[in-house]
Write a protein that holds these residues in place. Structure first.
Motif, PDB file in Angstrom:
ATOM      1  N   SER A   1     136.779  36.105 -22.293  1.00  0.00           N
ATOM      2  CA  SER A   1     137.715  35.569 -21.301  1.00  0.00           C
ATOM      3  C   SER A   1     137.253  34.229 -20.741  1.00  0.00           C
ATOM      4  CB  SER A   1     137.897  36.574 -20.155  1.00  0.00           C
ATOM      5  OG  SER A   1     136.648  36.869 -19.559  1.00  0.00           O
ATOM      6  N   ASN A   2     136.033  33.804 -21.093  1.00  0.00           N
ATOM      7  CA  ASN A   2     135.536  32.495 -20.672  1.00  0.00           C
ATOM      8  C   ASN A   2     135.879  31.394 -21.678  1.00  0.00           C
ATOM      9  OD1 ASN A   2     133.891  33.402 -22.684  1.00  0.00           O
ATOM     10  ND2 ASN A   2     131.948  33.052 -21.606  1.00  0.00           N
ATOM     11  N   SER A   3     136.778  31.704 -22.622  1.00  0.00           N
ATOM     12  CA  SER A   3     137.230  30.707 -23.592  1.00  0.00           C
ATOM     13  C   SER A   3     138.321  29.828 -22.976  1.00  0.00           C
ATOM     14  CB  SER A   3     137.764  31.419 -24.841  1.00  0.00           C
ATOM     15  OG  SER A   3     138.237  30.501 -25.796  1.00  0.00           O
ATOM     16  N   SER A   4     138.773  28.850 -23.748  1.00  0.00           N
ATOM     17  CA  SER A   4     139.901  27.997 -23.343  1.00  0.00           C
ATOM     18  C   SER A   4     140.562  27.451 -24.599  1.00  0.00           C
ATOM     19  CB  SER A   4     139.427  26.837 -22.467  1.00  0.00           C
ATOM     20  OG  SER A   4     138.812  25.830 -23.262  1.00  0.00           O
ATOM     21  N   SER A   5     141.617  26.691 -24.429  1.00  0.00           N
ATOM     22  CA  SER A   5     142.327  26.122 -25.571  1.00  0.00           C
ATOM     23  C   SER A   5     141.514  25.071 -26.305  1.00  0.00           C
ATOM     24  CB  SER A   5     143.659  25.518 -25.119  1.00  0.00           C
ATOM     25  OG  SER A   5     143.439  24.508 -24.157  1.00  0.00           O
ATOM     26  N   ALA A   6     140.366  24.700 -25.755  1.00  0.00           N
ATOM     27  CA  ALA A   6     139.480  23.763 -26.461  1.00  0.00           C
ATOM     28  C   ALA A   6     138.799  24.444 -27.656  1.00  0.00           C
ATOM     29  CB  ALA A   6     138.435  23.199 -25.508  1.00  0.00           C
ATOM     30  N   ASP A   7     138.653  25.761 -27.595  1.00  0.00           N
ATOM     31  CA  ASP A   7     138.114  26.506 -28.722  1.00  0.00           C
ATOM     32  C   ASP A   7     139.225  26.719 -29.749  1.00  0.00           C
ATOM     33  OD1 ASP A   7     135.802  26.709 -27.178  1.00  0.00           O
ATOM     34  OD2 ASP A   7     136.357  28.691 -26.400  1.00  0.00           O
ATOM     35  N   TYR A   8     138.859  26.872 -31.030  1.00  0.00           N
ATOM     36  CA  TYR A   8     139.918  27.071 -32.021  1.00  0.00           C
ATOM     37  C   TYR A   8     139.367  27.590 -33.340  1.00  0.00           C
ATOM     38  CZ  TYR A   8     138.405  22.483 -33.880  1.00  0.00           C
ATOM     39  OH  TYR A   8     137.674  21.442 -34.387  1.00  0.00           O
ATOM     40  N   PHE A   9     140.304  28.129 -34.126  1.00  0.00           N
ATOM     41  CA  PHE A   9     140.096  28.439 -35.542  1.00  0.00           C
ATOM     42  C   PHE A   9     141.161  27.668 -36.295  1.00  0.00           C
ATOM     43  CE2 PHE A   9     141.466  30.889 -39.255  1.00  0.00           C
ATOM     44  CZ  PHE A   9     140.277  31.048 -39.939  1.00  0.00           C
ATOM     45  N   ARG A  10     140.775  26.995 -37.399  1.00  0.00           N
ATOM     46  CA  ARG A  10     141.718  26.105 -38.084  1.00  0.00           C
ATOM     47  C   ARG A  10     141.500  26.167 -39.589  1.00  0.00           C
ATOM     48  NH1 ARG A  10     140.748  20.348 -36.116  1.00  0.00           N
ATOM     49  NH2 ARG A  10     141.832  21.129 -34.244  1.00  0.00           N
ATOM     50  N   VAL A  11     142.605  26.153 -40.327  1.00  0.00           N
ATOM     51  CA  VAL A  11     142.568  26.079 -41.790  1.00  0.00           C
ATOM     52  C   VAL A  11     143.424  24.908 -42.230  1.00  0.00           C
ATOM     53  CG1 VAL A  11     143.052  27.256 -43.962  1.00  0.00           C
ATOM     54  CG2 VAL A  11     142.272  28.583 -41.983  1.00  0.00           C
ATOM     55  N   SER A  12     142.871  24.066 -43.099  1.00  0.00           N
ATOM     56  CA  SER A  12     143.591  22.908 -43.613  1.00  0.00           C
ATOM     57  C   SER A  12     143.493  22.861 -45.126  1.00  0.00           C
ATOM     58  CB  SER A  12     143.028  21.600 -43.032  1.00  0.00           C
ATOM     59  OG  SER A  12     143.057  21.613 -41.618  1.00  0.00           O
TER      60      SER A  12
ATOM     61  N   LEU B   1     146.978  26.451 -40.493  1.00  0.00           N
ATOM     62  CA  LEU B   1     146.803  27.461 -39.460  1.00  0.00           C
ATOM     63  C   LEU B   1     145.958  26.883 -38.353  1.00  0.00           C
ATOM     64  CD1 LEU B   1     146.086  31.228 -39.761  1.00  0.00           C
ATOM     65  CD2 LEU B   1     144.692  29.849 -38.259  1.00  0.00           C
ATOM     66  N   GLN B   2     146.410  27.064 -37.118  1.00  0.00           N
ATOM     67  CA  GLN B   2     145.585  26.677 -35.981  1.00  0.00           C
ATOM     68  C   GLN B   2     145.782  27.704 -34.878  1.00  0.00           C
ATOM     69  OE1 GLN B   2     144.590  22.763 -35.135  1.00  0.00           O
ATOM     70  NE2 GLN B   2     144.837  22.910 -32.921  1.00  0.00           N
ATOM     71  N   GLN B   3     144.719  28.407 -34.543  1.00  0.00           N
ATOM     72  CA  GLN B   3     144.731  29.388 -33.462  1.00  0.00           C
ATOM     73  C   GLN B   3     143.797  28.916 -32.359  1.00  0.00           C
ATOM     74  OE1 GLN B   3     146.484  32.516 -33.005  1.00  0.00           O
ATOM     75  NE2 GLN B   3     145.688  31.943 -30.994  1.00  0.00           N
ATOM     76  N   PRO B   4     144.345  28.500 -31.233  1.00  0.00           N
ATOM     77  CA  PRO B   4     143.484  28.053 -30.138  1.00  0.00           C
ATOM     78  C   PRO B   4     142.935  29.235 -29.349  1.00  0.00           C
ATOM     79  CG  PRO B   4     145.773  27.849 -29.500  1.00  0.00           C
ATOM     80  CD  PRO B   4     145.771  28.313 -30.931  1.00  0.00           C
ATOM     81  N   GLY B   5     141.871  28.999 -28.617  1.00  0.00           N
ATOM     82  CA  GLY B   5     141.371  29.983 -27.693  1.00  0.00           C
ATOM     83  C   GLY B   5     142.215  30.024 -26.432  1.00  0.00           C
ATOM     84  N   ALA B   6     141.834  30.888 -25.499  1.00  0.00           N
ATOM     85  CA  ALA B   6     142.537  31.019 -24.224  1.00  0.00           C
ATOM     86  C   ALA B   6     141.611  31.714 -23.246  1.00  0.00           C
ATOM     87  CB  ALA B   6     143.832  31.812 -24.400  1.00  0.00           C
ATOM     88  N   ALA B   7     141.916  31.616 -21.977  1.00  0.00           N
ATOM     89  CA  ALA B   7     141.069  32.200 -20.942  1.00  0.00           C
ATOM     90  C   ALA B   7     141.365  33.691 -20.770  1.00  0.00           C
ATOM     91  CB  ALA B   7     141.270  31.460 -19.632  1.00  0.00           C
ATOM     92  N   THR B   8     141.455  34.372 -21.879  1.00  0.00           N
ATOM     93  CA  THR B   8     141.653  35.828 -21.910  1.00  0.00           C
ATOM     94  C   THR B   8     140.756  36.406 -22.993  1.00  0.00           C
ATOM     95  OG1 THR B   8     143.504  35.606 -23.454  1.00  0.00           O
ATOM     96  CG2 THR B   8     144.044  35.716 -21.112  1.00  0.00           C
ATOM     97  N   ASP B   9     140.445  37.688 -22.894  1.00  0.00           N
ATOM     98  CA  ASP B   9     139.629  38.338 -23.904  1.00  0.00           C
ATOM     99  C   ASP B   9     140.454  38.571 -25.164  1.00  0.00           C
ATOM    100  OD1 ASP B   9     136.982  39.866 -24.392  1.00  0.00           O
ATOM    101  OD2 ASP B   9     138.549  41.265 -25.024  1.00  0.00           O
TER     102      ASP B   9
END
Length: 525
Positions: free
Chosen positions: A450-461, A471-479
């Motif tokens: 839950s300490n993540s944010s949209s600055a974190d991500y998983f990406r496939v190019s 594919l781009q999945q950003p993080g968020a301030a949730t678990d």
């Protein structure tokens, strides 16, 4: 169709909804043209269909009605019905079997006992096709004791019978193996189809990749319903097993092509799809309504009379050849043929390139020399599970023992080997793509605290003459707990090029916990 008071058979496996047309750049967490699916990913080999399928023939309405006339004559000669355990049913089964035998099918009368009487299923296999990839089409052949059962379900039985005979007349050579079935004792509670499924060895069940059911397809005050494979209507018992949505889509394509609107009908356990979906076999089919009342909205949509039953002769002696809507029968018979030809003759995708990560194939970490992450770097290996308010790194892979994972070790705490300090990347070896329609698929997950944010991500190019993020999945301030998901993307714009697949994970938030994994990457044509 059996009475509603019988116990419904619930679908057991969820399937993902169909995605809209792809944008130029994927929305977060979605591959262009993709159908995200939750693990386990089990879309059968028979699906999806491809444009290589042969065009379906028009089913002659006169031929279908001629079968109904024969079933009516059989009932008239045998006490007015074709019910389980009565001579009219066996005569009906022999009529169907005789036509199929003469047409070149391999047939059998499968006997079973229900309510101290012998019942029969007619099973007919068309020679050829992949015996490990079976498309099955069925309808119940019995009536209730009260009447001849011409709409319920002579209509479905006649529609699939004429479709089977067209398969023989055209000498169809399908890619899939075709099997047709006429079930006994459906009106007693799906007894024939349940007996068939119960007595199939597990290996034989697994070879049936789809089952299409047609029960009451000519109701006089007809509606046009398709079994709701993906639960897009959002009501009732939910979707069918994975793959049911694709069966629904094929039938929907036909009705759309003739300008007839449809609505979803729930898998409520009232017909012979029930035993199939209970063991995870994808199912679909059409239905024109039974004792339910047509609403004003439905009458506006399809015509007919609002406030009256779809079939006022349902389970009554008046369910005769006079109780048939020719237009509905014609449309649904053509829908049966469209589904059979489209699915059974489709050419399965050809694998162009794949990697399950069980052996080293030449993936390169930090290929551009610009990575900043200090721990949790991508590696191929057997991952160890971690937990922090839920699973964060999965210790199980989609296949085999290895996957691509951001730091495979667990450490003393969940954060010991997660991604820290920035970006980690890994790039595939060069892949030379052929021409044609190409799809990339992969299994993946992103997990974070839950300490993540949209600055974190998983990406496939995909990197070729141009670079496309698929594919781009950003993080968020949730678990977000780790769970394998599967998605696909159309990469046909790279056809004929040599490309590489670039996978990135980033921890760019302060003190956030980030884990990611990838398995079973595949490109098909």
């Amino acid at each position: 169709m059996k009475l509603r008071l019988l116990t419904a058979v619930a679908a057991l496996v969820l399937t993902a909804p169909l995605a809209p047309a792809a944008p130029a750049l994927a929305a977060p967490g979605v591959l262009p043209g993709a159908v995200p699916a939750h693990a386990p990913y089990a879309v059968p080999a028979a699906l999806p269909v491809t444009s290589a399928a042969l065009a379906a023939p028009d089913v002659p309405l006169a031929n279908v009605k001629a079968h109904l006339t024969q079933l009516q004559s059989i009932a008239t000669a045998n006490g007015g019905n074709r019910a389980h355990g009565r001579p009219g049913y066996l005569a009906s089964a022999n009529y169907v079997k005789g036509l199929l035998d003469a047409a070149g099918f391999t047939t059998q009368l499968q006997s079973f006992t229900y309510n101290s009487a012998t019942g029969y299923n007619v099973i007919a296999d068309w020679p050829g096709g992949d015996s490990n990839d079976i498309l099955m089409v069925g309808a119940h052949l019995d009536s209730v004791t009260a009447g001849p059962g011409i709409n319920d379900n002579g209509s479905g039985s006649a529609a699939i019978l004429e479709t089977a005979l067209l398969v023989a007349r055209q000498g169809l050579q399908p890619t899939k193996h075709l099997r047709f079935a006429w079930w006994g004792a459906e009106e007693g509670g799906l007894r024939g189809s349940q007996y068939y499924v119960n007595n199939l060895p597990a290996a034989d069940r697994s070879r049936i990749k789809g089952y299409l059911n047609f029960d009451m397809v000519a109701s006089p005050n007809a509606g046009y319903f398709i079994y709701d494979g993906d639960n897009s209507d959002g009501v009732g018992s939910g979707p069918g097993p994975s793959g049911s949505a694709q069966l629904e889509q094929v039938l929907q394509e036909y009705f759309t092509s003739i300008g007839v609107p449809t609505r979803g009908t729930d898998f409520d356990g009232r017909s012979d799809y029930g035993p199939f979906i209970s063991v995870g076999i994808p199912a679909g089919g059409t239905f024109t309504g039974a004792e339910g009342t047509k609403s004003s909205a439905q009458a506006s949509l399809w015509g007919g009379t609002a406030g009256q039953a779809f079939d006022s002769c349902y389970h009554r002696s008046c369910d005769t050849t006079a109780n048939i809507n020719d237009t509905a029968l014609d449309r649904n018979a053509d829908a049966v043929a469209y589904a059979v030809w489209t699915i059974a003759t489709a050419v399965p995708p050809v694998t162009v390139w794949s990697d399950t990560f069980e052996t080293a194939t030449g993936w390169t970490t930090n290929p551009s020399g610009t990575d900043t992450a200090t721990t949790g770097l991508w590696e191929r290996g057997d991952p160890e599970a971690t937990d922090s308010s839920g699973a964060k790194q999965l210790g199980t892979t989609v296949s085999g023992s290895n996957d691509l994972v951001t730091g495979r070790l667990a450490g003393a705490s969940a954060g010991d080997y997660d991604v820290d300090g920035g970006v980690t990347s890994v790039r595939s070896p060069a892949i030379t793509l052929p021409t044609g329609t190409l799809r990339l698929s992969l299994s993946w997950y992103l997990a974070h605290g839950s300490n993540s944010s949209s600055a974190d991500y998983f990406r496939v190019s995909v990197v070729g003459a141009t670079t496309s993020t698929v594919l781009q999945q950003p993080g968020a301030a949730t678990d977000r707990d780790a769970a394998w998901a599967t998605a696909t993307a159309d990469i046909s714009s790279f056809a004929g090029q040599t490309v590489r697949i670039l996978i990135e994970a980033a921890d760019a938030s302060t003190a956030s916990l980030v884990e990611a994994g990838v398995d079973d990457v595949k490109i098909t044509r």
